[in-house]
Design an enzyme around this catalytic site. Structure first.
Site, PDB file in Angstrom:
ATOM      1  N   GLY A 180     -77.714  66.100  28.279  1.00 20.05           N
ATOM      2  CA  GLY A 180     -78.855  65.386  28.862  1.00 20.05           C
ATOM      3  C   GLY A 180     -78.828  63.922  28.463  1.00 20.05           C
ATOM      4  O   GLY A 180     -78.656  63.593  27.287  1.00 20.05           O
ATOM      5  N   HIS A 443     -88.320  27.731  25.532  1.00 19.85           N
ATOM      6  CA  HIS A 443     -86.872  27.632  25.303  1.00 19.85           C
ATOM      7  C   HIS A 443     -86.619  27.366  23.820  1.00 19.85           C
ATOM      8  O   HIS A 443     -87.358  26.593  23.219  1.00 19.85           O
ATOM      9  CB  HIS A 443     -86.305  26.473  26.139  1.00 19.85           C
ATOM     10  CG  HIS A 443     -84.870  26.197  25.866  1.00 19.85           C
ATOM     11  ND1 HIS A 443     -83.857  26.955  26.419  1.00 19.85           N
ATOM     12  CD2 HIS A 443     -84.262  25.265  25.078  1.00 19.85           C
ATOM     13  CE1 HIS A 443     -82.693  26.482  25.982  1.00 19.85           C
ATOM     14  NE2 HIS A 443     -82.908  25.456  25.181  1.00 19.85           N
TER      15      HIS A 443
END
Length: 464
Positions: A180, A443
């Site tokens: 899974g 930034h």
């Protein structure tokens, strides 16, 4: 003994139940909560939290091996699995105590025991001291779910594990098979693979992380394979032959069955709702494939009876359960809350690299016949990602071409489980592409890539 009466009774103290109880108490309701095992439920004790603690250890271990890249030196790198597990259990224990404290602070009556609905508005709780009778016009079922066990692949704790065994491993696997590749399977595969287990993941669907956008799944697969994992898609484990210290797995793929020997198998093939022993049948509560059927407001169709969280079906996420808990408490207290929209709930997977998403995938948007614009931005174009030494990743955004609505966002890479929330807030506020383009992102941050991905969808990306 006379039955104790409450305004609201919650059965199960996981992230759905305990949050519902606290919100109910904040709104002035007299609340009782019944829990049979541990405060905080699976998420806090055996799921979300302890797995993140383990994964943090493997992440630090991985970085130690990369020390040289950063101009650092680390010698004799190793790990003590028992100590890693001990830290994880300590984290869970700290939070478990915190839940008990919060319930007390909010004057919620907490009862440890097993609850059964004995009639409309009636609950019997089997405790250490005998049976207690409670009554309330409002009962919230928050009993959660447990690991699905497939016939022949049942866990034994020694060779074949469920998530619980994998959290407190009896030993370090050398050759591991994970059945899974949803969030639980991939997180454990990532953890043990990073610590040095030779790891194979078998997924029955045509790709790993099948609920994610196909492009994100493909990107993640490439990274996992780079890290030495073997990934077998469209494959199925037909049987396990358990020997002395080894398991022979019969794996069917492309019409052929091959046999492979492992020393450990982790089964992560989904979950089933905890509906047994609650007395639901007698009350006429509808159950579909182990999950209680509810309307968008979590009402079961039986007056005054609600079901929230994993018990009430997908998405099986703690934050969905908590939100439903708040919504139901507000409803009971006479408020008018909004229904929880499954499309606005983010999914996060804490493998390495991380995966996170919200809303529609590109394929789902096309299936709905929508005219879409898709933007992408790679981590390699971002200064902060390069400075962190994490240049592998991708952010993808899907917009409605006509309205500019953000339909979905899908990410793979460092810290995306934290970044996704920006898009979740955007969707909640019904943001358009224009709003997102006009938003100033700081930034240097990874979040700038979210901006660039939006710009790219409309042919305006600057840095790529």
């Amino acid at each position: 003994m006379a039955a104790k009466s409450f305004d609201m009774i919650v059965i199960g103290a996981g992230p759905g139940g305990y949050v519902a109880a606290i919100r109910g108490a904040q709104l002035g309701l007299k609340v009782a909560i019944v829990e049979r095992e541990h405060m905080g439920g699976i998420c806090l004790n055996w799921g979300c939290i302890p797995t993140k603690a383990l994964l943090r250890s493997s992440e630090v271990f991985h970085l130690m091996h990369r020390a040289k890249e950063f101009g650092l030196s680390a010698d004799k790198i190793g790990f003590d699995l028992d100590a890693v597990v001990k830290r994880s259990r300590g984290v869970a224990k700290q939070l478990n105590g915190g839940v008990g404290h919060l319930l007390k602070k909010n004057k919620v009556t907490a009862i440890m025991g097993e609850a059964t609905l004995t009639g409309k508005g009636q609950v019997a709780v089997k405790t250490d001291k005998g049976t207690e009778a409670l009554t309330s016009r409002n009962i919230v079922l928050a009993t959660g779910a447990r690991a699905r066990e497939l016939p022949g692949l049942e866990a034994d704790g020694e060779l074949v594990w469920t998530y619980k065994h994998a959290l407190m491993p009896p030993r370090m696997p050398k050759k591991l098979l994970v059945i899974g590749s949803g969030a639980i399977g991939i997180e454990f595969a990532s953890f043990y693979n990073t610590l040095g287990a030779e790891t194979t993941v078998v997924e029955v669907m045509d790709r790993i992380l099948p609920v994610e956008d196909a492009e994100i799944s493909a990107f993640a697969k490439k990274q996992f394979e780079k890290q030495g994992m073997t990934i077998r898609e469209k494959a199925m484990v037909k049987q396990l032959d358990r020997g002395n210290g080894t398991v022979t797995a019969h794996i069917e793929q492309g019409g052929k069955v091959s046999q492979e020997v492992f020393d450990t198998v982790i089964s992560a093939v989904g979950i089933v709702g905890n509906t047994e022993g609650l007395g639901l049948e007698a009350l006429g509560v509808k159950v579909d494939r182990t999950h209680v059927v509810t309307d968008p407001m979590c009402r079961t169709g039986v007056e005054g009876l609600y079901a929230i969280g994993d018990l009430a079906g997908a998405p099986w996420l703690a934050h969905k359960a908590s939100h439903e808990g708040v919504m139901v408490a507000e409803l009971i207290a006479g408020g008018h809350p909004h229904a929880v929209d499954p499309d606005s709930i983010a999914g996060c997977t804490y493998c390495h690299p991380q995966v996170a998403s919200v809303g529609l995938t590109e394929a789902q948007a096309k299936e709905k016949g929508l005219d879409i614009k898709v933007g992408r931005f790679p981590f390699i174009g971002n200064g902060k990602a390069i400075a962190l030494g994490e240049p592998e990743g991708l952010i993808k955004t899907v917009f409605d071409a006509k309205t500019g609505a953000l339909l979905g966002a899908h990410m793979v890479g460092a810290e995306v489980t934290e970044l996704i929330q920006g898009y979740v807030v955007g969707r909640q506020l019904e943001t358009t592409e224009e709003d997102l383009m006009n938003t100033v992102f700081p930034h240097p941050t990874l979040s700038e890539m979210m901006h660039e991905s939006v710009l790219d969808a409309f042919g305006r990306a600057i840095h790529f």
